[in-house]
Motif scaffolding. Structure first.
Motif, PDB file in Angstrom:
ATOM      1  N   SER A  98      18.998 -54.734 106.710  1.00 49.94           N
ATOM      2  CA  SER A  98      19.379 -54.559 107.334  1.00 49.94           C
ATOM      3  C   SER A  98      18.807 -53.682 108.611  1.00 49.94           C
ATOM      4  O   SER A  98      17.051 -53.257 108.512  1.00 49.94           O
ATOM      5  CB  SER A  98      20.688 -53.060 106.949  1.00 49.94           C
ATOM      6  OG  SER A  98      21.229 -53.194 107.556  1.00 49.94           O
ATOM      7  N   HIS A  99      18.894 -52.751 109.141  1.00 49.47           N
ATOM      8  CA  HIS A  99      18.832 -52.023 110.052  1.00 49.47           C
ATOM      9  C   HIS A  99      19.652 -50.859 110.605  1.00 49.47           C
ATOM     10  O   HIS A  99      20.385 -50.381 109.591  1.00 49.47           O
ATOM     11  CB  HIS A  99      18.479 -53.263 111.487  1.00 49.47           C
ATOM     12  CG  HIS A  99      19.877 -53.518 112.074  1.00 49.47           C
ATOM     13  ND1 HIS A  99      21.350 -52.918 112.684  1.00 49.47           N
ATOM     14  CD2 HIS A  99      20.406 -54.753 111.196  1.00 49.47           C
ATOM     15  CE1 HIS A  99      22.270 -54.165 112.732  1.00 49.47           C
ATOM     16  NE2 HIS A  99      22.022 -55.362 111.916  1.00 49.47           N
ATOM     17  N   GLY A 100      19.500 -49.554 111.482  1.00 50.95           N
ATOM     18  CA  GLY A 100      19.747 -49.098 112.063  1.00 50.95           C
ATOM     19  C   GLY A 100      19.500 -47.679 112.292  1.00 50.95           C
ATOM     20  O   GLY A 100      19.755 -47.173 113.050  1.00 50.95           O
ATOM     21  N   THR A 124      24.007 -64.104 116.598  1.00 54.75           N
ATOM     22  CA  THR A 124      24.135 -63.158 115.836  1.00 54.75           C
ATOM     23  C   THR A 124      22.764 -63.260 114.417  1.00 54.75           C
ATOM     24  O   THR A 124      22.066 -63.819 114.967  1.00 54.75           O
ATOM     25  CB  THR A 124      25.244 -63.228 114.862  1.00 54.75           C
ATOM     26  OG1 THR A 124      25.700 -62.575 113.230  1.00 54.75           O
ATOM     27  CG2 THR A 124      25.239 -65.041 115.082  1.00 54.75           C
ATOM     28  N   ASP A 125      22.736 -62.197 113.774  1.00 56.88           N
ATOM     29  CA  ASP A 125      20.764 -61.724 112.464  1.00 56.88           C
ATOM     30  C   ASP A 125      21.806 -62.190 111.373  1.00 56.88           C
ATOM     31  O   ASP A 125      21.085 -62.155 110.821  1.00 56.88           O
ATOM     32  CB  ASP A 125      20.859 -60.516 113.016  1.00 56.88           C
ATOM     33  CG  ASP A 125      22.214 -59.592 112.062  1.00 56.88           C
ATOM     34  OD1 ASP A 125      23.582 -59.475 111.967  1.00 56.88           O
ATOM     35  OD2 ASP A 125      22.263 -58.046 112.797  1.00 56.88           O
ATOM     36  N   TYR A 126      22.491 -63.337 111.354  1.00 53.05           N
ATOM     37  CA  TYR A 126      22.900 -63.553 110.273  1.00 53.05           C
ATOM     38  C   TYR A 126      21.750 -63.860 109.178  1.00 53.05           C
ATOM     39  O   TYR A 126      20.797 -63.254 108.059  1.00 53.05           O
ATOM     40  CB  TYR A 126      23.845 -64.747 110.113  1.00 53.05           C
ATOM     41  CG  TYR A 126      24.139 -65.814 108.762  1.00 53.05           C
ATOM     42  CD1 TYR A 126      25.077 -65.264 108.083  1.00 53.05           C
ATOM     43  CD2 TYR A 126      23.559 -66.521 108.942  1.00 53.05           C
ATOM     44  CE1 TYR A 126      24.762 -65.981 106.870  1.00 53.05           C
ATOM     45  CE2 TYR A 126      23.864 -68.347 107.838  1.00 53.05           C
ATOM     46  CZ  TYR A 126      24.179 -67.044 106.631  1.00 53.05           C
ATOM     47  OH  TYR A 126      24.518 -67.909 105.207  1.00 53.05           O
ATOM     48  N   VAL A 152      18.460 -61.680 120.830  1.00 54.99           N
ATOM     49  CA  VAL A 152      17.866 -62.238 119.676  1.00 54.99           C
ATOM     50  C   VAL A 152      18.825 -61.482 118.903  1.00 54.99           C
ATOM     51  O   VAL A 152      17.876 -60.284 118.327  1.00 54.99           O
ATOM     52  CB  VAL A 152      16.773 -63.057 119.731  1.00 54.99           C
ATOM     53  CG1 VAL A 152      16.797 -63.634 118.213  1.00 54.99           C
ATOM     54  CG2 VAL A 152      16.442 -64.116 120.361  1.00 54.99           C
ATOM     55  N   ASP A 153      19.756 -61.549 117.739  1.00 48.94           N
ATOM     56  CA  ASP A 153      19.730 -60.185 116.913  1.00 48.94           C
ATOM     57  C   ASP A 153      18.996 -60.034 115.820  1.00 48.94           C
ATOM     58  O   ASP A 153      18.757 -61.418 115.113  1.00 48.94           O
ATOM     59  CB  ASP A 153      21.612 -60.636 116.751  1.00 48.94           C
ATOM     60  CG  ASP A 153      22.422 -59.461 115.786  1.00 48.94           C
ATOM     61  OD1 ASP A 153      21.762 -58.593 115.762  1.00 48.94           O
ATOM     62  OD2 ASP A 153      23.465 -59.513 116.570  1.00 48.94           O
ATOM     63  N   GLY A 154      18.804 -58.625 116.055  1.00 54.66           N
ATOM     64  CA  GLY A 154      18.158 -58.622 114.681  1.00 54.66           C
ATOM     65  C   GLY A 154      16.065 -58.981 114.847  1.00 54.66           C
ATOM     66  O   GLY A 154      16.009 -59.960 113.715  1.00 54.66           O
ATOM     67  N   CYS A 155      15.326 -59.538 115.719  1.00 54.35           N
ATOM     68  CA  CYS A 155      14.609 -60.160 116.325  1.00 54.35           C
ATOM     69  C   CYS A 155      13.476 -59.316 116.151  1.00 54.35           C
ATOM     70  O   CYS A 155      13.537 -58.418 116.579  1.00 54.35           O
ATOM     71  CB  CYS A 155      14.595 -60.717 117.593  1.00 54.35           C
ATOM     72  SG  CYS A 155      12.642 -61.725 117.571  1.00 54.35           S
ATOM     73  N   PHE A 164      21.942 -50.602 116.607  1.00 51.96           N
ATOM     74  CA  PHE A 164      22.527 -51.697 115.591  1.00 51.96           C
ATOM     75  C   PHE A 164      23.943 -52.242 116.961  1.00 51.96           C
ATOM     76  O   PHE A 164      22.515 -52.564 117.808  1.00 51.96           O
ATOM     77  CB  PHE A 164      23.889 -50.808 115.955  1.00 51.96           C
ATOM     78  CG  PHE A 164      23.959 -49.839 114.524  1.00 51.96           C
ATOM     79  CD1 PHE A 164      23.840 -50.367 113.057  1.00 51.96           C
ATOM     80  CD2 PHE A 164      24.559 -48.527 114.666  1.00 51.96           C
ATOM     81  CE1 PHE A 164      23.304 -49.827 111.738  1.00 51.96           C
ATOM     82  CE2 PHE A 164      24.478 -48.184 112.655  1.00 51.96           C
ATOM     83  CZ  PHE A 164      24.429 -48.278 111.812  1.00 51.96           C
ATOM     84  N   THR A 165      24.063 -53.834 116.617  1.00 54.71           N
ATOM     85  CA  THR A 165      24.657 -54.045 117.840  1.00 54.71           C
ATOM     86  C   THR A 165      25.026 -53.897 118.390  1.00 54.71           C
ATOM     87  O   THR A 165      24.873 -53.988 120.498  1.00 54.71           O
ATOM     88  CB  THR A 165      25.176 -55.952 117.200  1.00 54.71           C
ATOM     89  OG1 THR A 165      24.552 -56.211 115.391  1.00 54.71           O
ATOM     90  CG2 THR A 165      25.435 -56.841 118.201  1.00 54.71           C
ATOM     91  N   ASN A 166      26.937 -53.872 119.185  1.00 61.03           N
ATOM     92  CA  ASN A 166      26.914 -53.149 120.099  1.00 61.03           C
ATOM     93  C   ASN A 166      25.983 -52.025 120.635  1.00 61.03           C
ATOM     94  O   ASN A 166      26.076 -52.579 122.205  1.00 61.03           O
ATOM     95  CB  ASN A 166      28.699 -52.731 119.408  1.00 61.03           C
ATOM     96  CG  ASN A 166      29.132 -53.377 119.023  1.00 61.03           C
ATOM     97  OD1 ASN A 166      28.681 -55.232 118.964  1.00 61.03           O
ATOM     98  ND2 ASN A 166      30.607 -53.651 119.015  1.00 61.03           N
ATOM     99  N   ALA A 179      15.932 -58.458 122.123  1.00 59.87           N
ATOM    100  CA  ALA A 179      16.641 -58.355 121.291  1.00 59.87           C
ATOM    101  C   ALA A 179      17.417 -56.940 120.975  1.00 59.87           C
ATOM    102  O   ALA A 179      17.291 -56.046 121.918  1.00 59.87           O
ATOM    103  CB  ALA A 179      15.555 -57.932 119.626  1.00 59.87           C
ATOM    104  N   ASP A 180      18.471 -56.941 119.977  1.00 60.46           N
ATOM    105  CA  ASP A 180      19.485 -55.888 119.918  1.00 60.46           C
ATOM    106  C   ASP A 180      18.978 -54.606 119.402  1.00 60.46           C
ATOM    107  O   ASP A 180      18.563 -53.276 119.359  1.00 60.46           O
ATOM    108  CB  ASP A 180      20.451 -56.323 119.911  1.00 60.46           C
ATOM    109  CG  ASP A 180      20.647 -56.737 118.300  1.00 60.46           C
ATOM    110  OD1 ASP A 180      19.823 -57.453 117.595  1.00 60.46           O
ATOM    111  OD2 ASP A 180      21.922 -57.003 118.378  1.00 60.46           O
ATOM    112  N   HIS A 181      17.657 -55.380 118.231  1.00 60.66           N
ATOM    113  CA  HIS A 181      17.130 -53.971 117.284  1.00 60.66           C
ATOM    114  C   HIS A 181      16.788 -55.371 116.057  1.00 60.66           C
ATOM    115  O   HIS A 181      16.838 -56.314 116.146  1.00 60.66           O
ATOM    116  CB  HIS A 181      18.174 -53.456 116.346  1.00 60.66           C
ATOM    117  CG  HIS A 181      19.521 -54.484 115.457  1.00 60.66           C
ATOM    118  ND1 HIS A 181      18.642 -54.902 114.377  1.00 60.66           N
ATOM    119  CD2 HIS A 181      20.516 -54.429 115.633  1.00 60.66           C
ATOM    120  CE1 HIS A 181      19.628 -55.861 114.531  1.00 60.66           C
ATOM    121  NE2 HIS A 181      21.008 -56.267 115.097  1.00 60.66           N
ATOM    122  N   GLY A 182      15.306 -54.559 115.891  1.00 63.23           N
ATOM    123  CA  GLY A 182      14.632 -55.198 114.501  1.00 63.23           C
ATOM    124  C   GLY A 182      15.394 -55.036 113.340  1.00 63.23           C
ATOM    125  O   GLY A 182      17.073 -55.148 113.404  1.00 63.23           O
TER     126      GLY A 182
HETATM  127 ZN   LIG Z   1      22.774 -56.909 115.770  1.00 63.04          ZN
END
Ligand SMILES: [Zn+2]
Length: 410
Positions: free
Chosen positions: A370-372, A204-206, A27-30, A66-68, A243-246
């Motif tokens: 955002s994130h990173g 996607t984390d839209y 789940v992207d950005g979870c 990040f996602t990738n 998740a890929d990231h928060g």
């Molecule tokens: Zn992501």
């Protein structure tokens, strides 16, 4: 099923065959609070009922968050130091160009998905954005397509002749909640039809970029996912979610973005263009974050006093950690040849930009989220079945999800 088959080894880790279909969901950005608040609000009845007797843990994703890099860590079971995908972009010193890393030739090891497929498993991958598709599907036989380009699938390239027809939903906009819903709808149809032993679904984390945990929009999105988790479980699948990231707000009290324009600072200190700031969040889809994240890497010409600049950049208000390349690669398990001379990570509510003139924030129709950074490192690991032999004090990573779901459930 093929539970009797011998475990397979991928990148130095062993994975047992699943005893029933396994669906791993990224789940992207979870940020973990999205799930917590949605459950509290009664929006996720399936998970609310499944988690008490299942597995509910927190883990750390890869930094840059990040996602990738994280999707590739999840499907390879290893850190970017091994798989090579350290961001969406890196600066290639040899060619002097900024290179986008969405091509499989930048991937330095195989995936768990490809290894199972090679061993005879039916494997399916559905991802929201097409940018990830070729990386996730690298070397893999089976089904692999994106929501974004579900209308362009071919049997030869994607393992499925008519992705759009299979799902029966209209093709969603790349900036929509439906882009992620399409992923789950496809997962259910695939489980009903080809019944893959292993499936990987990546959203996607839209929604998360625009909406805070507990907001009506976020709860509605998590409620949508919960309905599909229930369907997948009802079809007999082990459902493993990470998740890929928060995700965090990157604004001040009045809702304005808090940005360190690092290229502008360096240009002022060193002269224009002496340093080159790379933001590995940059990708073709920047509308919802303006290419602003909490991680940057900086390249300097030979002979630059990097140690001094590390101190100076680290002294900028809002910076959390600034490290020279080797220290950063050790701490974050990154490939040194794809990281600049400095790595800069900003604080929880602060992002890093290049030059103020290069960021178009006009597309932001909600306060920046955002994130990173390190502040988005904590992610959930949830499985609708109990796991054994995983000590409560073991530091879990999101890329342990296949290990948990294949080697420890039951
Ligand atoms: Zn992501």
């Amino acid at each position: 099923m093929s539970a009797a088959q011998a475990p397979i080894e991928v990148n130095g880790r062993r994975y047992a065959w699943p005893d029933r279909p396994l669906v791993v969901v990224c789940v992207d950005g979870c940020e973990p609070d999205y799930v917590r608040q949605a459950i509290t609000a009664g929006a996720m009845p399936y998970l609310a009922s499944a988690l008490p007797s299942g597995t509910e843990r927190l883990g750390d994703c890869v930094v840059p968050s990040f996602t990738n890099p994280n999707n590739l860590s999840i499907v390879t079971g290893v850190a970017p130091a091994v798989h090579g995908i350290s961001g969406n972009y890196f600066f290639d010193r040899e060619s002097g160009a900024e290179v986008m890393m969405n091509d499989p030739r930048y991937l330095r090891c195989g995936t768990i998905l490809a290894a199972f497929a090679q061993d005879g498993a039916r494997v399916a991958v559905v991802t929201a954005k097409d940018k990830l598709r070729r990386l996730l599907g690298h070397g893999m036989s089976g089904v692999c397509f994106s929501s974004e380009k579900a209308n362009e699938t071919t049997a030869a390239e994607h393992g499925i002749a008519d992705g759009l027809g299979l799902v029966g939903m209209p093709l969603p906009s790349v900036y929509s909640a439906e882009l992620s819903e399409f992923v789950f709808a496809a997962g259910v149809k695939l489980l009903e039809s080809m019944r893959p032993e292993i499936m990987y679904l990546s959203t996607t984390d839209y929604v998360q970029h625009k909406n805070a945990p507990g907001s009506p929009e976020a709860n509605e999105f998590y409620g949508m996912m919960d309905g599909y988790f229930a369907k997948l479980a009802g079809l007999g699948a082990t459902v493993a979610i990470t998740a890929d990231h928060g995700m965090n707000a990157k604004t001040d009290a009045s809702g304005r973005p808090r940005v360190i324009y690092l290229q502008d600072h360096l240009d002022e200190w060193l002269g224009a263009g002496h340093a080159r700031v790379i933001l590995p969040i940059t990708d073709p889809y920047v509308v919802h974050h303006g290419a602003l994240g909490s991680f940057a890497t900086v390249y300097f010409p030979e002979g630059t006093d990097v140690a001094r600049l590390r101190e100076r950049v680290g002294g900028l208000p809002g910076m959390e950690v600034v490290l020279e390349r080797d220290a950063a690669c050790r701490r974050f398990e990154l490939p040194p040849d794809r990281v600049g001379d400095l790595v800069a990570v900003s604080e929880r509510h602060v992002v890093i930009g290049t030059s103020e003139s290069r960021h178009d924030l006009s597309g932001l129709d909600a306060p920046l989220r955002s994130h990173g950074g390190i502040s988005e490192q904590t992610v959930p690991l949830l499985i609708n079945r109990p796991t054994r032999g995983v000590p409560g004090d073991r530091r879990l990573r999101n890329f342990d999800i296949f290990d948990l779901a294949l080697n420890h459930v039951g």
